[in-house]
Design an enzyme around this catalytic site. Structure first.
Site, PDB file in Angstrom:
ATOM      1  N   LYS A 150       1.000  -1.127   0.040  1.00 25.01           N
ATOM      2  CA  LYS A 150       0.024   0.105  -0.071  1.00 25.01           C
ATOM      3  C   LYS A 150       0.901   1.336  -0.007  1.00 25.01           C
ATOM      4  O   LYS A 150       0.640   2.268  -0.686  1.00 25.01           O
ATOM      5  CB  LYS A 150      -0.937   0.019   1.297  1.00 25.01           C
ATOM      6  CG  LYS A 150      -1.972  -1.023   0.973  1.00 25.01           C
ATOM      7  CD  LYS A 150      -3.246  -0.495   1.664  1.00 25.01           C
ATOM      8  CE  LYS A 150      -4.541  -1.268   1.454  1.00 25.01           C
ATOM      9  NZ  LYS A 150      -5.759  -1.257   2.103  1.00 25.01           N
ATOM     10  N   LYS A 186     -10.288  -5.049  -4.868  1.00 25.50           N
ATOM     11  CA  LYS A 186     -11.444  -4.314  -5.047  1.00 25.50           C
ATOM     12  C   LYS A 186     -10.859  -2.973  -5.672  1.00 25.50           C
ATOM     13  O   LYS A 186     -11.855  -2.418  -6.296  1.00 25.50           O
ATOM     14  CB  LYS A 186     -11.779  -3.638  -3.563  1.00 25.50           C
ATOM     15  CG  LYS A 186     -12.099  -4.965  -2.532  1.00 25.50           C
ATOM     16  CD  LYS A 186     -12.483  -4.373  -1.235  1.00 25.50           C
ATOM     17  CE  LYS A 186     -12.492  -5.384  -0.117  1.00 25.50           C
ATOM     18  NZ  LYS A 186     -13.119  -4.991   1.082  1.00 25.50           N
ATOM     19  N   LYS A 214      -3.578 -10.964  -6.902  1.00 24.91           N
ATOM     20  CA  LYS A 214      -4.980 -11.331  -6.201  1.00 24.91           C
ATOM     21  C   LYS A 214      -5.865 -10.325  -6.640  1.00 24.91           C
ATOM     22  O   LYS A 214      -5.750  -9.309  -7.107  1.00 24.91           O
ATOM     23  CB  LYS A 214      -4.487 -11.007  -4.720  1.00 24.91           C
ATOM     24  CG  LYS A 214      -5.715 -10.593  -3.865  1.00 24.91           C
ATOM     25  CD  LYS A 214      -4.996 -10.186  -2.491  1.00 24.91           C
ATOM     26  CE  LYS A 214      -5.596  -8.800  -2.291  1.00 24.91           C
ATOM     27  NZ  LYS A 214      -5.687  -8.360  -0.869  1.00 24.91           N
TER      28      LYS A 214
HETATM   29  P1  TYM Z   1     -10.731  -6.927   3.299  1.00 27.13           P
HETATM   30  O1  TYM Z   1     -11.961  -6.007   3.390  1.00 27.13           O
HETATM   31  O2  TYM Z   1      -9.721  -6.501   2.137  1.00 27.13           O
HETATM   32  O3  TYM Z   1     -11.213  -8.252   2.731  1.00 27.13           O
HETATM   33  C1  TYM Z   1     -12.056  -8.898   3.381  1.00 27.13           C
HETATM   34  C2  TYM Z   1     -12.063 -10.735   3.494  1.00 27.13           C
HETATM   35  O4  TYM Z   1     -11.866 -11.034   2.068  1.00 27.13           O
HETATM   36  C3  TYM Z   1     -10.679 -11.739   1.804  1.00 27.13           C
HETATM   37  N1  TYM Z   1     -10.003 -11.611   0.500  1.00 27.13           N
HETATM   38  C4  TYM Z   1      -9.834 -12.633  -0.354  1.00 27.13           C
HETATM   39  N2  TYM Z   1      -9.723 -13.889  -0.361  1.00 27.13           N
HETATM   40  C5  TYM Z   1      -9.583 -14.564  -1.026  1.00 27.13           C
HETATM   41  N3  TYM Z   1      -9.313 -14.280  -2.231  1.00 27.13           N
HETATM   42  C6  TYM Z   1      -9.185 -12.746  -2.572  1.00 27.13           C
HETATM   43  N4  TYM Z   1      -8.708 -12.366  -3.842  1.00 27.13           N
HETATM   44  C7  TYM Z   1      -9.453 -12.014  -1.596  1.00 27.13           C
HETATM   45  N5  TYM Z   1      -9.180 -10.506  -1.200  1.00 27.13           N
HETATM   46  C8  TYM Z   1      -9.561 -10.322   0.009  1.00 27.13           C
HETATM   47  C9  TYM Z   1      -9.580 -11.286   2.993  1.00 27.13           C
HETATM   48  O5  TYM Z   1      -8.552 -12.071   3.403  1.00 27.13           O
HETATM   49  C10 TYM Z   1     -10.658 -10.810   4.131  1.00 27.13           C
HETATM   50  O6  TYM Z   1     -10.742 -12.217   4.724  1.00 27.13           O
HETATM   51  N6  TYM Z   1      -7.915  -6.149   7.234  1.00 27.13           N
HETATM   52  C11 TYM Z   1      -8.976  -6.993   7.078  1.00 27.13           C
HETATM   53  C12 TYM Z   1     -10.366  -6.453   7.400  1.00 27.13           C
HETATM   54  C13 TYM Z   1     -10.170  -6.811   8.825  1.00 27.13           C
HETATM   55  C14 TYM Z   1     -10.366  -7.787   9.775  1.00 27.13           C
HETATM   56  C15 TYM Z   1     -10.257  -7.347  10.910  1.00 27.13           C
HETATM   57  C16 TYM Z   1     -10.514  -9.269   9.372  1.00 27.13           C
HETATM   58  C17 TYM Z   1     -10.271  -5.721   9.973  1.00 27.13           C
HETATM   59  N7  TYM Z   1     -10.199  -6.013  11.013  1.00 27.13           N
HETATM   60  C18 TYM Z   1     -10.501  -8.429  11.778  1.00 27.13           C
HETATM   61  C19 TYM Z   1     -10.603 -10.081  10.269  1.00 27.13           C
HETATM   62  C20 TYM Z   1     -10.623  -9.860  11.567  1.00 27.13           C
HETATM   63  C21 TYM Z   1      -9.186  -6.448   5.058  1.00 27.13           C
HETATM   64  O7  TYM Z   1      -8.819  -5.470   4.614  1.00 27.13           O
HETATM   65  O8  TYM Z   1      -9.849  -7.411   4.672  1.00 27.13           O
END
Ligand code: TYM
Length: 332
Positions: free
Chosen positions: A115, A200, A197
């Protein structure tokens, strides 16, 4: 009964859209795990402001994400669904934990490095301390399990390190959480560059499927998915595009990769892509129908997030007070 089941926490950032990657890597499993755990799910909006947000868009998107989670099958009666920013303990706990986390640990995080490279003009402190807020999210609820995609594994490891360090210094305070990472679907790749990957924030709209994309759009995106110049449907190194399509098919249908390979053996890539697209369209159809019903029901959505904040807040407050007492703060 509530206290006997293990507790689970997970979150999703309301940025961009909910992608097929988010769905297969996380949200689909959240829905399934509701039978086994006491769950708290959060739209983690505080995490979003490490990059600039347009206020109006941000607010609408946050509500949309909340509605999508309801449409996906999160049950707000049995479990807790809430906005992170509605429970102020998250920010407070993050401050406490910041003081038990080393800068070196944060600088090593892959996501921070990525990032920082992407937003070189805005490497703010929040971008670096973001995993501490994530640790706060999890530890506040004494979560046993945290279902995430593979990209969050490193953050989970840091969460565990912080918790162990704190417990070591002050005695048993936090539960040490276990990640739950699905066997297939944990890392869904971009349809246009299958070595990176699905994200979004991908500027190429063809790279990423939104769970609200129309059937027509989904079909078009899969048809234009980048594969390779061979003509063999097999799962092996070097066939990133086909591997990704097989993983998607397997995660969506529950068939093993091996069986999927056998099913499609001898078929052309074109036919295979159509089958994958059809499976995804069918999986998302009920979700999209429910979303269309829920999204305009503002009163319902508001009642869910208000109740969610209250229920989450009670648990969070207990852990925050316990943590502050351990450190030696005067508790009024
Ligand atoms: P975020 O919002 O980017 O993504 C949400 C969830 O989706 C999963 N993910 C994926 N899984 C498979 N293939 C992909 N291409 C892919 N892109 C995203 C992520 O692994 C995630 O599980 N930091 C975290 C959000 C967060 C969080 C937490 C998660 C904040 N606090 C506490 C668990 C517990 C995030 O940015 O996920």
């Amino acid at each position: 009964m509530e206290d006997k089941r293990k507790r689970l926490f997970s979150g999703i950032q309301p940025s961009g859209c909910i992608t097929l990657g988010n769905y297969l890597g996380a949200v689909k499993n959240w829905v399934a795990l509701q039978d086994e755990y006491d769950c708290l799910f959060s739209v983690v909006d505080l995490h979003c402001i490490t990059v600039r947000q347009d206020p109006k868009e941000f607010k609408n998107r946050s509500l949309d994400f909340f509605a999508m989670l309801l449409a996906a099958g999160i049950d707000p009666k049995e479990h807790v669904l809430f906005f992170q920013s509605h429970v102020s303990c998250h920010a407070e706990m993050a401050w406490l934990l910041n003081c038990y986390t080393y800068i070196g640990e944060l600088q090593r995080m892959t996501q921070f490095k990525d990032k920082s490279a992407k937003h070189a003009d805005n490497i703010n402190a929040g971008l670096m301390t973001y995993p501490v807020l994530m640790a706060a999210d999890i530890l506040l609820y004494q979560a046993d399990a945290v279902p995430v995609g593979a990209d969050q594994k490193q953050h989970l490891e840091l969460t565990r390190d912080i918790a162990v360090r704190f417990n070591h210094a002050y005695g048993d305070t936090f539960k040490i959480p276990e990640p739950i990472i699905p066997k297939v679907g944990a890392r869904i790749m971009s349809l246009q560059d299958p070595t990176s990957k699905m994200s979004k924030s991908d500027p190429n709209p063809k790279a990423c499927i939104s769970i609200l994309d129309s059937p027509d759009t989904i079909m078009k995106k899969f048809k234009s998915a980048v594969t390779d110049s061979e003509a063999e449907i097999a799962y092996r190194e070097g066939k990133d595009g086909i591997n990704n399509l097989l993983s998607i098919y397997s995660a969506v249908t529950g068939t093993s990769i091996e069986d999927a390979v056998n099913t499609f053996a001898g078929q052309g890539y074109g036919t295979f892509k159509v089958s994958v697209a059809e499976a995804v369209i069918e999986m998302l159809r009920p979700l999209q129908e429910r979303y269309a019903e829920i999204k305009n029901d503002k009163a319902y959505i508001e009642s869910v997030y208000k109740e969610g904040a209250e229920r989450a807040g009670r648990i969070a407050h207990r852990t925050l007070t316990k943590t502050m007492k351990k450190i030696g703060f005067m508790i009024p």
